[in-house]
Structure formats: C-alpha cells, structure tokens
Design a protein around this motif. Sequence first.
Motif, short mmCIF file in Angstrom:
data_model
loop_
_atom_site.label_atom_id
_atom_site.label_comp_id
_atom_site.label_asym_id
_atom_site.label_seq_id
_atom_site.Cartn_x
_atom_site.Cartn_y
_atom_site.Cartn_z
N ASN A 109 0.06 -1.00 -17.68
CA ASN A 109 -0.80 -1.70 -16.71
C ASN A 109 -1.08 -0.76 -15.54
O ASN A 109 -0.16 -0.32 -14.85
CB ASN A 109 -0.13 -2.98 -16.19
N TYR A 111 -3.27 0.00 -12.01
CA TYR A 111 -3.99 -0.60 -10.88
C TYR A 111 -4.47 0.53 -9.98
O TYR A 111 -3.73 1.47 -9.71
CB TYR A 111 -3.06 -1.51 -10.06
N GLN A 123 -10.73 -2.50 -6.09
CA GLN A 123 -9.41 -2.46 -6.74
C GLN A 123 -9.51 -3.12 -8.11
O GLN A 123 -10.03 -4.23 -8.24
CB GLN A 123 -8.37 -3.19 -5.87
N TYR A 125 -7.68 -3.50 -12.30
CA TYR A 125 -6.56 -3.30 -13.21
C TYR A 125 -7.09 -3.04 -14.62
O TYR A 125 -8.15 -3.53 -14.99
CB TYR A 125 -5.60 -4.50 -13.21
N ALA A 144 -8.48 -6.47 -9.24
CA ALA A 144 -7.11 -6.76 -8.78
C ALA A 144 -7.20 -7.50 -7.47
O ALA A 144 -7.97 -7.13 -6.58
CB ALA A 144 -6.31 -5.48 -8.65
#
Length: 145
Positions: A109, A111, A123, A125, A144
Amino acid sequence: MRTYKLIIIFLTGFSCITCGQNTNKKKENLQPQLSKKQQIMDLSKITDPEVKKAIEALQNGDKSWYSFFTENPAMTDDGRSIDFQSFFSNALGNEMFLSIDRVENDGKNIYGNFKAGKWGTFQTYFKFHKNAEGKFDKLDIGQAR
C-alpha cells in the motif's frame, strides 16, 4: 532642433526596451534548474520488490508496468470498479507519484502526492493485491483522506 529631440526620444525608448529585455533574461537565469538526479524520486520506502519495480515503471511511463499484473486485473478508483487497461492506456506516461509519503501492508500500500494529469495533484493511495503466482490481480487507487 526637432530632429535632435526625435533622436533623443527614440534612443531613450530603445534604451528602455533593451534594459527591460535584459532584466527579463537575468530573471530567467536566476530560476533554479533541477538536475536529472533531483528529478528522480526516492522509492526506497517501498519494501515489496515487485511493487517497487511496478512503481518505477509507472514513474517512467514504461509499458513494462503491465507485466506486473495478471491479464485482466480488477481495479477500483475511489471504490468504483473501472477497467485497468483503459485507465492506464491514458494514465501511463502522464500520471505519476511526486512523493512517496507512507508505505503499509508489507510494502503493498503506497500513499503519496500524485500528479493525475488534467485532474491535478493530490494525495493518493495505490493498494496492490498479489495472487499466488506473485502477479498483481487487483489494484485499488483513490484519493487518500
């Protein structure tokens, strides 16, 4: 006398134009130029080797990006199902991470600040899902919060 005044006006105007042009050039030269090394983003936070290679391909707009995925991987964008191939046919080479801020889930994952072409920078992910053979069979992306 009149010719003399016209020459002085002409030279004064020409001098101002020339100074203005030189000033602009000086300002342009003061702008910092990023070296090739500064333009390369640090991917060392990404601990999963396959995710790291895939993100490198994404960053470079390299079609090897597709080789990290199964033939028809599932994909969501902010929770909505979308077509992987169609999405990346437009995004690859135009969209990329500007920074990797956080990595979770054993490096799967990611970010960070993401340049999303015409949509702007925000932002984002990327959540990679691996199958038993080690290929990614699903990718979740989104903003995100």
